[in-house]
Design a protein around this motif. Structure first.
Motif, PDB file in Angstrom:
ATOM      1  N   ILE A   1       8.558   3.305   5.751  1.00 28.97           N
ATOM      2  CA  ILE A   1       8.994   2.159   5.246  1.00 28.97           C
ATOM      3  C   ILE A   1      10.529   2.249   4.992  1.00 28.97           C
ATOM      4  O   ILE A   1      10.824   3.070   4.120  1.00 28.97           O
ATOM      5  CB  ILE A   1       8.254   1.642   3.939  1.00 28.97           C
ATOM      6  CG1 ILE A   1       7.000   1.306   4.347  1.00 28.97           C
ATOM      7  CG2 ILE A   1       8.853   0.586   3.554  1.00 28.97           C
ATOM      8  CD1 ILE A   1       5.910   1.183   2.985  1.00 28.97           C
ATOM      9  N   GLN A   2      11.252   1.389   5.397  1.00 28.81           N
ATOM     10  CA  GLN A   2      12.682   1.244   5.207  1.00 28.81           C
ATOM     11  C   GLN A   2      13.086  -0.099   4.383  1.00 28.81           C
ATOM     12  O   GLN A   2      13.083  -1.141   5.162  1.00 28.81           O
ATOM     13  CB  GLN A   2      13.548   1.208   6.681  1.00 28.81           C
ATOM     14  CG  GLN A   2      13.237   2.438   7.432  1.00 28.81           C
ATOM     15  CD  GLN A   2      13.920   2.203   8.924  1.00 28.81           C
ATOM     16  OE1 GLN A   2      15.042   2.057   8.904  1.00 28.81           O
ATOM     17  NE2 GLN A   2      13.022   2.408   9.766  1.00 28.81           N
ATOM     18  N   PRO A   3      13.064  -0.271   3.101  1.00 30.89           N
ATOM     19  CA  PRO A   3      13.166  -1.285   2.237  1.00 30.89           C
ATOM     20  C   PRO A   3      14.568  -1.870   2.585  1.00 30.89           C
ATOM     21  O   PRO A   3      15.593  -1.326   3.071  1.00 30.89           O
ATOM     22  CB  PRO A   3      13.184  -0.542   1.004  1.00 30.89           C
ATOM     23  CG  PRO A   3      12.601   0.476   0.965  1.00 30.89           C
ATOM     24  CD  PRO A   3      13.124   1.173   2.306  1.00 30.89           C
TER      25      PRO A   3
ATOM     26  N   ALA B   1       0.818  -1.205  -0.132  1.00 31.71           N
ATOM     27  CA  ALA B   1       0.011  -0.091  -0.077  1.00 31.71           C
ATOM     28  C   ALA B   1       0.788   1.135  -0.100  1.00 31.71           C
ATOM     29  O   ALA B   1       0.406   2.108  -0.705  1.00 31.71           O
ATOM     30  CB  ALA B   1      -0.931   0.061   1.243  1.00 31.71           C
ATOM     31  N   GLY B   2       1.898   1.139   0.786  1.00 29.41           N
ATOM     32  CA  GLY B   2       3.066   2.311   0.631  1.00 29.41           C
ATOM     33  C   GLY B   2       2.777   3.324   2.139  1.00 29.41           C
ATOM     34  O   GLY B   2       1.687   2.890   2.698  1.00 29.41           O
ATOM     35  N   GLU B   3       3.433   4.317   1.855  1.00 27.83           N
ATOM     36  CA  GLU B   3       3.460   5.186   3.068  1.00 27.83           C
ATOM     37  C   GLU B   3       2.247   6.005   2.968  1.00 27.83           C
ATOM     38  O   GLU B   3       1.592   6.363   2.102  1.00 27.83           O
ATOM     39  CB  GLU B   3       4.606   6.094   3.316  1.00 27.83           C
ATOM     40  CG  GLU B   3       5.859   5.269   3.658  1.00 27.83           C
ATOM     41  CD  GLU B   3       7.235   6.136   3.453  1.00 27.83           C
ATOM     42  OE1 GLU B   3       8.296   5.516   3.990  1.00 27.83           O
ATOM     43  OE2 GLU B   3       7.055   7.388   3.269  1.00 27.83           O
ATOM     44  N   LYS B   4       1.453   6.478   4.239  1.00 28.20           N
ATOM     45  CA  LYS B   4       0.365   7.204   4.428  1.00 28.20           C
ATOM     46  C   LYS B   4      -0.947   6.660   3.749  1.00 28.20           C
ATOM     47  O   LYS B   4      -1.787   7.500   3.526  1.00 28.20           O
ATOM     48  CB  LYS B   4       0.772   8.672   3.883  1.00 28.20           C
ATOM     49  CG  LYS B   4       2.058   9.210   4.387  1.00 28.20           C
ATOM     50  CD  LYS B   4       2.156   9.424   5.850  1.00 28.20           C
ATOM     51  CE  LYS B   4       3.514  10.049   6.158  1.00 28.20           C
ATOM     52  NZ  LYS B   4       3.450  10.166   7.848  1.00 28.20           N
ATOM     53  N   LYS B   5      -0.926   5.544   3.837  1.00 36.05           N
ATOM     54  CA  LYS B   5      -2.111   4.694   3.170  1.00 36.05           C
ATOM     55  C   LYS B   5      -2.652   3.895   4.094  1.00 36.05           C
ATOM     56  O   LYS B   5      -2.197   3.068   4.656  1.00 36.05           O
ATOM     57  CB  LYS B   5      -1.733   3.985   1.842  1.00 36.05           C
ATOM     58  CG  LYS B   5      -2.902   3.185   1.170  1.00 36.05           C
ATOM     59  CD  LYS B   5      -4.012   4.133   0.562  1.00 36.05           C
ATOM     60  CE  LYS B   5      -4.916   3.237  -0.205  1.00 36.05           C
ATOM     61  NZ  LYS B   5      -6.023   4.006  -0.972  1.00 36.05           N
ATOM     62  N   VAL B   6      -3.894   4.254   4.526  1.00 32.23           N
ATOM     63  CA  VAL B   6      -4.799   3.566   5.497  1.00 32.23           C
ATOM     64  C   VAL B   6      -5.431   2.142   4.719  1.00 32.23           C
ATOM     65  O   VAL B   6      -5.884   2.270   3.743  1.00 32.23           O
ATOM     66  CB  VAL B   6      -5.879   4.262   6.160  1.00 32.23           C
ATOM     67  CG1 VAL B   6      -6.813   3.417   7.334  1.00 32.23           C
ATOM     68  CG2 VAL B   6      -5.383   5.396   6.830  1.00 32.23           C
ATOM     69  N   VAL B   7      -5.211   0.858   5.455  1.00 31.77           N
ATOM     70  CA  VAL B   7      -5.496  -0.140   4.828  1.00 31.77           C
ATOM     71  C   VAL B   7      -6.502  -0.664   5.940  1.00 31.77           C
ATOM     72  O   VAL B   7      -6.118  -0.847   7.127  1.00 31.77           O
ATOM     73  CB  VAL B   7      -4.648  -1.029   4.474  1.00 31.77           C
ATOM     74  CG1 VAL B   7      -4.046  -0.741   3.267  1.00 31.77           C
ATOM     75  CG2 VAL B   7      -3.526  -1.515   5.658  1.00 31.77           C
ATOM     76  N   GLY B   8      -7.546  -1.749   5.591  1.00 34.20           N
ATOM     77  CA  GLY B   8      -8.372  -2.287   6.516  1.00 34.20           C
ATOM     78  C   GLY B   8      -9.762  -2.009   6.323  1.00 34.20           C
ATOM     79  O   GLY B   8     -10.068  -1.356   5.625  1.00 34.20           O
ATOM     80  N   PRO B   9     -10.612  -2.570   7.307  1.00 34.56           N
ATOM     81  CA  PRO B   9     -10.054  -3.759   8.188  1.00 34.56           C
ATOM     82  C   PRO B   9      -9.717  -4.758   7.848  1.00 34.56           C
ATOM     83  O   PRO B   9     -10.196  -5.383   6.735  1.00 34.56           O
ATOM     84  CB  PRO B   9     -11.219  -3.730   9.109  1.00 34.56           C
ATOM     85  CG  PRO B   9     -12.321  -3.591   8.152  1.00 34.56           C
ATOM     86  CD  PRO B   9     -12.177  -2.608   7.412  1.00 34.56           C
ATOM     87  N   LEU B  10      -8.308  -5.326   8.207  1.00 30.84           N
ATOM     88  CA  LEU B  10      -7.908  -6.710   7.659  1.00 30.84           C
ATOM     89  C   LEU B  10      -8.362  -7.660   8.772  1.00 30.84           C
ATOM     90  O   LEU B  10      -8.206  -7.456   9.933  1.00 30.84           O
ATOM     91  CB  LEU B  10      -6.347  -6.551   7.706  1.00 30.84           C
ATOM     92  CG  LEU B  10      -5.773  -5.355   6.832  1.00 30.84           C
ATOM     93  CD1 LEU B  10      -4.378  -5.101   6.962  1.00 30.84           C
ATOM     94  CD2 LEU B  10      -6.361  -5.528   5.320  1.00 30.84           C
ATOM     95  N   LEU B  11      -8.471  -8.931   8.365  1.00 31.44           N
ATOM     96  CA  LEU B  11      -8.894 -10.095   9.250  1.00 31.44           C
ATOM     97  C   LEU B  11      -7.570 -10.431  10.134  1.00 31.44           C
ATOM     98  O   LEU B  11      -6.587 -10.810   9.304  1.00 31.44           O
ATOM     99  CB  LEU B  11      -9.324 -11.168   8.374  1.00 31.44           C
ATOM    100  CG  LEU B  11     -10.041 -12.450   9.462  1.00 31.44           C
ATOM    101  CD1 LEU B  11     -10.967 -11.974  10.186  1.00 31.44           C
ATOM    102  CD2 LEU B  11     -10.199 -13.394   8.224  1.00 31.44           C
TER     103      LEU B  11
ATOM    104  N   THR C   1      -7.971  -5.533  12.047  1.00 31.75           N
ATOM    105  CA  THR C   1      -6.699  -4.475  12.237  1.00 31.75           C
ATOM    106  C   THR C   1      -7.288  -3.636  11.110  1.00 31.75           C
ATOM    107  O   THR C   1      -7.492  -3.711  10.117  1.00 31.75           O
ATOM    108  CB  THR C   1      -5.356  -5.180  11.890  1.00 31.75           C
ATOM    109  OG1 THR C   1      -5.288  -6.023  13.183  1.00 31.75           O
ATOM    110  CG2 THR C   1      -4.553  -4.206  11.984  1.00 31.75           C
ATOM    111  N   ILE C   2      -6.826  -1.965  11.468  1.00 27.89           N
ATOM    112  CA  ILE C   2      -6.714  -1.039  10.565  1.00 27.89           C
ATOM    113  C   ILE C   2      -5.291  -0.546  10.683  1.00 27.89           C
ATOM    114  O   ILE C   2      -4.878  -0.322  11.839  1.00 27.89           O
ATOM    115  CB  ILE C   2      -7.568  -0.161  11.212  1.00 27.89           C
ATOM    116  CG1 ILE C   2      -9.133  -0.251  11.067  1.00 27.89           C
ATOM    117  CG2 ILE C   2      -7.505   1.266  10.103  1.00 27.89           C
ATOM    118  CD1 ILE C   2     -10.231   0.515  11.814  1.00 27.89           C
ATOM    119  N   ALA C   3      -4.689  -0.350   9.669  1.00 30.01           N
ATOM    120  CA  ALA C   3      -3.243   0.217   9.880  1.00 30.01           C
ATOM    121  C   ALA C   3      -2.813   1.069   8.710  1.00 30.01           C
ATOM    122  O   ALA C   3      -3.521   1.123   7.622  1.00 30.01           O
ATOM    123  CB  ALA C   3      -2.189  -1.255   9.496  1.00 30.01           C
ATOM    124  N   GLU C   4      -1.575   1.764   8.968  1.00 30.28           N
ATOM    125  CA  GLU C   4      -1.212   2.798   8.087  1.00 30.28           C
ATOM    126  C   GLU C   4       0.320   2.989   8.230  1.00 30.28           C
ATOM    127  O   GLU C   4       0.868   3.150   9.311  1.00 30.28           O
ATOM    128  CB  GLU C   4      -1.839   4.244   8.447  1.00 30.28           C
ATOM    129  CG  GLU C   4      -1.422   5.485   7.512  1.00 30.28           C
ATOM    130  CD  GLU C   4      -1.666   6.721   7.941  1.00 30.28           C
ATOM    131  OE1 GLU C   4      -1.591   7.631   7.296  1.00 30.28           O
ATOM    132  OE2 GLU C   4      -2.248   6.801   9.463  1.00 30.28           O
TER     133      GLU C   4
END
Length: 343
Positions: free
Chosen positions: A296-298, A273-283, A289-292
């Motif tokens: 990100i340090q590749p 999703a990348g930085e500053k992108k809200v994803v979820g709700p995830l099972l 879970t809702i996450a953002e």
């Protein structure tokens, strides 16, 4: 530990069934089938070779787990994406067998060390380097390590045969290889060294603070929180109020978490999703879970070594000859005896 050992079963993928009910999280006692149980059915036949459901489902395993995480209610989008992936993967297995038949006629051999190295790479990239989880997936799909090595060897044979088929194609120019490297070098990195700072809101399926809560009502709450965040509500404040984990007081923030501490499914979704992108709700095994991702340090990308350059030259050549390859494989499909069993 964050989503370290999610238990997603492949039973749904094996049967081809989907959970479409909004009450998919209710605990139900398993029912014994009335008739005989199919241990390992046939997905397709190519000439005299059988492609089993176990082979197909093992390849679908990581994708299915990610989709199941991403779509807690399942539903038509989940069904469509999984069906599309299943059809594409099965066609790849069919084409693989067609090409293997030609390889056998040549009496050629594949280097076993190369196969072992490819297996290690797949464990690293698909399972975050977690060999225990990889072996769990093998067991769940009723595949042995030797069987998986055979599948990997066949995949590599197909790649080699395809490259040989178009060996007379013009070699890629240095500039083309360099551009391809810049385009894909991030995907070639050692993802086991990825790190991420993110924040999350965890909504448990069963909330001890609310005896009336059900898994379905908790999912509805999580979905409502996502809508509030998308409408401008402060993520951190909502985490402090609603999240039920050890990081709630800090606004759900977790810093410099190694990717290997996350489940492969969760990591793939949040990193992609990348930085500053809200994803979820995830099972989640215990809830939603809702996450953002905040940062990100590749992991490090490999240098443009001779080995990487050869691989990139093959990629560029495949792209250039893709239309030619499609015409070639389609002619082979027409000559092959193919029977597909639809779920």
């Amino acid at each position: 530990m964050i989503l370290k050992t999610p238990q997603f079963t492949l039973a749904l993928a094996i049967s081809g069934a989907f959970l479409t009910s909004s009450h998919a999280f209710a605990q139900q006692a398993p029912q014994r089938p009335a008739g005989p149980v199919e241990v390992n059915g046939i997905a397709a036949k190519v000439n005299a070779r059988i492609i089993t459901n176990n082979e197909l489902n093992f390849m679908l395993g990581p994708i299915y787990a990610q989709l199941a995480t991403q779509f807690p209610r399942r539903g038509p989008v989940f069904e469509a994406k999984f069906k599309e992936t299943r059809e594409k993967t099965l066609q790849e297995l069919i084409d693989r067998q067609i090409i293997l038949d030609e390889f056998k006629q040549l009496g050629a051999q594949m280097n076993q060390n190369a196969v072992d190295n490819e297996v290690k790479r797949q464990v690293r990239e698909l399972y975050n380097g977690d060999e225990a989880k990889f072996r769990e997936e093998l067991k769940r799909s009723r595949l042995t390590m030797d069987g998986y090595r055979d599948m990997t060897r066949e995949k590599m044979i197909v790649q080699a045969m395809r490259a040989q088929q178009f060996a007379d194609a013009p070699p890629p120019l240095p500039g083309e290889v360099n551009r391809e490297y810049e385009k894909v070098k991030l995907s070639l990195r050692d993802i086991s060294q990825d790190k991420i700072t993110f924040r999350k809101i965890f909504i448990p399926a069963a909330d001890v603070q609310n005896p009336l809560a059900t898994p379905d009502s908790q999912l509805t709450l999580a979905e409502d929180l996502v809508k509030r965040i998308e409408s401008g509500a402060d993520f951190g404040e909502l985490a402090k109020e609603f999240s039920r984990d050890a990081f709630a007081a800090d606004g759900g923030v977790q810093k410099n978490v190694p990717r290997t501490d996350l489940s492969p499914e969760f990591a793939a979704i949040v990193f992609d999703a990348g930085e500053k992108k809200v994803v979820g709700p995830l099972l989640d095994p215990q809830g939603f879970t809702i996450a953002e991702a905040l940062e990100i340090q590749p992991g490090p990308s490999p240098p443009l070594s001779d080995e990487i350059r050869r691989m990139l030259e093959e990629r560029v050549t495949r792209e250039k000859t893709s239309k030619q390859y499609e015409r070639w494989i389609e002619s082979k499909r027409k000559k092959a005896m193919i029977k597909i069993n639809r779920p």
